[in-house]
Design a protein around this motif. Structure first.
Motif, PDB file in Angstrom:
ATOM      1  N   GLY A 287       0.823  -1.213   0.000  1.00  0.00           N
ATOM      2  CA  GLY A 287       0.000   0.000   0.000  1.00  0.00           C
ATOM      3  C   GLY A 287       0.850   1.252   0.000  1.00  0.00           C
ATOM      4  N   PRO A 288       0.636   2.140   0.974  1.00  0.00           N
ATOM      5  CA  PRO A 288       1.359   3.416   1.003  1.00  0.00           C
ATOM      6  C   PRO A 288       2.709   3.357   1.716  1.00  0.00           C
ATOM      7  CG  PRO A 288      -0.281   3.384   2.732  1.00  0.00           C
ATOM      8  CD  PRO A 288      -0.407   2.067   2.005  1.00  0.00           C
ATOM      9  N   ILE A 289       3.184   2.153   2.009  1.00  0.00           N
ATOM     10  CA  ILE A 289       4.474   1.974   2.694  1.00  0.00           C
ATOM     11  C   ILE A 289       5.425   1.231   1.771  1.00  0.00           C
ATOM     12  CG2 ILE A 289       5.638   0.985   4.695  1.00  0.00           C
ATOM     13  CD1 ILE A 289       2.940   1.186   6.165  1.00  0.00           C
ATOM     14  N   VAL A 290       6.615   1.807   1.552  1.00  0.00           N
ATOM     15  CA  VAL A 290       7.595   1.188   0.651  1.00  0.00           C
ATOM     16  C   VAL A 290       8.945   1.138   1.367  1.00  0.00           C
ATOM     17  CG1 VAL A 290       8.698   1.250  -1.607  1.00  0.00           C
ATOM     18  CG2 VAL A 290       6.368   2.139  -1.344  1.00  0.00           C
ATOM     19  N   MET A 291       9.405  -0.083   1.630  1.00  0.00           N
ATOM     20  CA  MET A 291      10.689  -0.282   2.288  1.00  0.00           C
ATOM     21  C   MET A 291      11.591  -1.136   1.402  1.00  0.00           C
ATOM     22  SD  MET A 291      10.036   1.570   4.902  1.00  0.00           S
ATOM     23  CE  MET A 291      11.457   1.274   5.957  1.00  0.00           C
ATOM     24  N   ASN A 292      12.719  -1.596   1.942  1.00  0.00           N
ATOM     25  CA  ASN A 292      13.655  -2.394   1.153  1.00  0.00           C
ATOM     26  C   ASN A 292      13.540  -3.888   1.422  1.00  0.00           C
ATOM     27  OD1 ASN A 292      15.490   0.380   1.697  1.00  0.00           O
ATOM     28  ND2 ASN A 292      15.466  -0.385  -0.390  1.00  0.00           N
ATOM     29  N   THR A 293      13.078  -4.260   2.613  1.00  0.00           N
ATOM     30  CA  THR A 293      12.978  -5.674   2.966  1.00  0.00           C
ATOM     31  C   THR A 293      11.608  -5.984   3.565  1.00  0.00           C
ATOM     32  OG1 THR A 293      13.778  -5.423   5.243  1.00  0.00           O
ATOM     33  CG2 THR A 293      15.447  -5.662   3.506  1.00  0.00           C
ATOM     34  N   LYS A 294      11.240  -7.257   3.536  1.00  0.00           N
ATOM     35  CA  LYS A 294       9.973  -7.678   4.138  1.00  0.00           C
ATOM     36  C   LYS A 294       9.977  -7.435   5.641  1.00  0.00           C
ATOM     37  CE  LYS A 294       8.622 -11.140   0.714  1.00  0.00           C
ATOM     38  NZ  LYS A 294       8.296 -12.586   0.487  1.00  0.00           N
ATOM     39  N   ALA A 295      11.137  -7.610   6.264  1.00  0.00           N
ATOM     40  CA  ALA A 295      11.238  -7.393   7.708  1.00  0.00           C
ATOM     41  C   ALA A 295      10.937  -5.929   8.048  1.00  0.00           C
ATOM     42  CB  ALA A 295      12.616  -7.788   8.218  1.00  0.00           C
ATOM     43  N   GLU A 296      11.466  -4.994   7.248  1.00  0.00           N
ATOM     44  CA  GLU A 296      11.197  -3.568   7.479  1.00  0.00           C
ATOM     45  C   GLU A 296       9.727  -3.253   7.255  1.00  0.00           C
ATOM     46  OE1 GLU A 296      15.537  -1.765   6.042  1.00  0.00           O
ATOM     47  OE2 GLU A 296      13.886  -1.992   4.609  1.00  0.00           O
ATOM     48  N   LEU A 297       9.142  -3.898   6.276  1.00  0.00           N
ATOM     49  CA  LEU A 297       7.728  -3.691   5.980  1.00  0.00           C
ATOM     50  C   LEU A 297       6.858  -4.211   7.120  1.00  0.00           C
ATOM     51  CD1 LEU A 297       6.067  -2.561   3.617  1.00  0.00           C
ATOM     52  CD2 LEU A 297       5.919  -4.886   2.711  1.00  0.00           C
ATOM     53  N   GLN A 298       7.184  -5.383   7.617  1.00  0.00           N
ATOM     54  CA  GLN A 298       6.434  -5.965   8.729  1.00  0.00           C
ATOM     55  C   GLN A 298       6.559  -5.112   9.986  1.00  0.00           C
ATOM     56  OE1 GLN A 298       8.152  -9.884   8.772  1.00  0.00           O
ATOM     57  NE2 GLN A 298       6.792 -10.654   7.156  1.00  0.00           N
ATOM     58  N   GLN A 299       7.740  -4.540  10.185  1.00  0.00           N
ATOM     59  CA  GLN A 299       7.932  -3.660  11.338  1.00  0.00           C
ATOM     60  C   GLN A 299       7.056  -2.422  11.220  1.00  0.00           C
ATOM     61  OE1 GLN A 299      11.981  -2.478  12.088  1.00  0.00           O
ATOM     62  NE2 GLN A 299      11.393  -0.884  13.548  1.00  0.00           N
ATOM     63  N   ALA A 300       6.986  -1.844  10.028  1.00  0.00           N
ATOM     64  CA  ALA A 300       6.152  -0.660   9.818  1.00  0.00           C
ATOM     65  C   ALA A 300       4.683  -0.965  10.082  1.00  0.00           C
ATOM     66  CB  ALA A 300       6.333  -0.148   8.391  1.00  0.00           C
ATOM     67  N   ILE A 301       4.221  -2.107   9.608  1.00  0.00           N
ATOM     68  CA  ILE A 301       2.819  -2.490   9.809  1.00  0.00           C
ATOM     69  C   ILE A 301       2.540  -2.729  11.289  1.00  0.00           C
ATOM     70  CG2 ILE A 301       1.092  -4.262   9.310  1.00  0.00           C
ATOM     71  CD1 ILE A 301       2.519  -4.597   6.566  1.00  0.00           C
ATOM     72  N   SER A 302       3.494  -3.348  11.970  1.00  0.00           N
ATOM     73  CA  SER A 302       3.359  -3.580  13.410  1.00  0.00           C
ATOM     74  C   SER A 302       3.283  -2.259  14.169  1.00  0.00           C
ATOM     75  CB  SER A 302       4.540  -4.421  13.910  1.00  0.00           C
ATOM     76  OG  SER A 302       4.504  -4.581  15.311  1.00  0.00           O
TER      77      SER A 302
END
Length: 312
Positions: A287-302
């Protein structure tokens, strides 16, 4: 000089975003390689208030920059940092979401009920994903407007062109964002650095973007189908039949080279010419969050869920 060949012509597709805004999306939420460092491009153009008034209520962003360019109507915006403002016709907002921001964008039509604007998303490199959010709000009067001898007009929103620099600065991808109008029948060469990815988005008039092998035509819905003419004669639209015919809201993706050549049709042509230096980094996108790794993405969602998303 090497002319950039046309790699692809893309027709922007109908899409519903926000709380029900009808718009056209030229690219986004797919393979990012061709457009790197850009992620998404939307054209929100409506004459019916019911198609846009619901707007884009509160939503998060992290790891990107959003560029909003308004041509008609207004967009009121607000965010979790307490910023408030309104963008009118000709104004630009360049928002660096960085480490995270919650904001809303609510469009309003002009006196005739019309709303028209564009939104482009630019990726941030890994080193700046968690930088502090910031805004660059620019009024129309502060954007350089350059007119060449043949009548070609260029609004320099970001980057340098024809000796003028746009008011937007400090953007990671070092982009160039131009609003270009070319008079009927004129043929124009426009320099673009070879190392950049580049695209043109046509939103008025008609014309062709030519390369060494095959012309690519762009025809808007304001123009009746012309007689076939593949010559570079003034007063002709220079469009070819078959697969090169595209409709209004057409995006032209260029291959490598150091200049773009455009032949304006009978009604002239107006388009955005956007280019940027590729980041060539991995993309993890939700969605509106763009990171470099899945771990960073999961952290943002958390962090969104537990209320620690905003860092400021």
């Amino acid at each position: 000089m090497s002319i950039r060949p046309v790699k692809q012509v893309i027709q922007a597709q109908p899409h519903i975003e926000g709380a029900g805004v009808k718009l056209r999306r030229a690219f986004g939420f797919g393979n990012t390689t061709e457009f790197d460092p850009f992620l998404l491009f939307d054209d929100f153009r409506n004459e019916k208030p019911e198609d846009y008034l619901a707007g884009f209520p509160w939503h998060p962003h992290r790891g990107i920059e959003t560029i909003t360019y308004v041509l008609a109507g207004e967009v009121e915006h607000g965010d979790s940092l307490g910023n408030r403002g309104s963008l009118g016709a000709g104004d630009v907002q360049w928002m660096t979401a960085g480490s995270g921001i919650m904001h809303q964008e609510m469009p309003h039509g002009d006196a005739q009920g019309r709303m028209h604007g564009f939104q482009l998303w630019a990726n941030l490199p890994s080193s700046l994903k968690m930088t502090a959010p910031r805004y660059q709000d620019v009024s129309s009067s502060d954007i350089p407007d350059v007119v060449d001898d043949d009548g070609t007009r260029v609004r320099v929103i970001c980057g340098e062109f024809w000796g003028k620099s746009g008011p937007i600065d400090g953007v990671a991808a070092d982009p160039r964002y131009l609003d270009i109008s070319i008079a009927p029948g004129q043929r124009k060469r426009l320099a673009v650095e070879t190392t950049r990815h580049a695209f043109a988005y046509v939103f008025a008039g008609s014309g062709t973007f030519r390369d060494a092998s095959q012309p690519r035509g762009v025809l808007t819905d304001h123009v009746v189908t012309p007689a076939v003419d593949t010559q570079d004669r003034p007063g002709t639209s220079g469009l070819t039949p078959g697969s090169d015919f595209t409709g209004n809201r057409s995006l032209v993706l260029f291959d490598r080279g150091d200049e773009v050549v455009v032949q304006a049709g009978d009604q002239g042509i107006r388009f955005l010419l956007v280019s940027g230096q590729p980041l060539e980094e991995p993309v993890a996108w939700y969605g509106p969050i763009v990171m470099n790794t899945k771990a960073e993405l999961q952290q943002a969602i958390s962090e969104l869920r537990d209320g620690t998303f905003i860092k400021g």
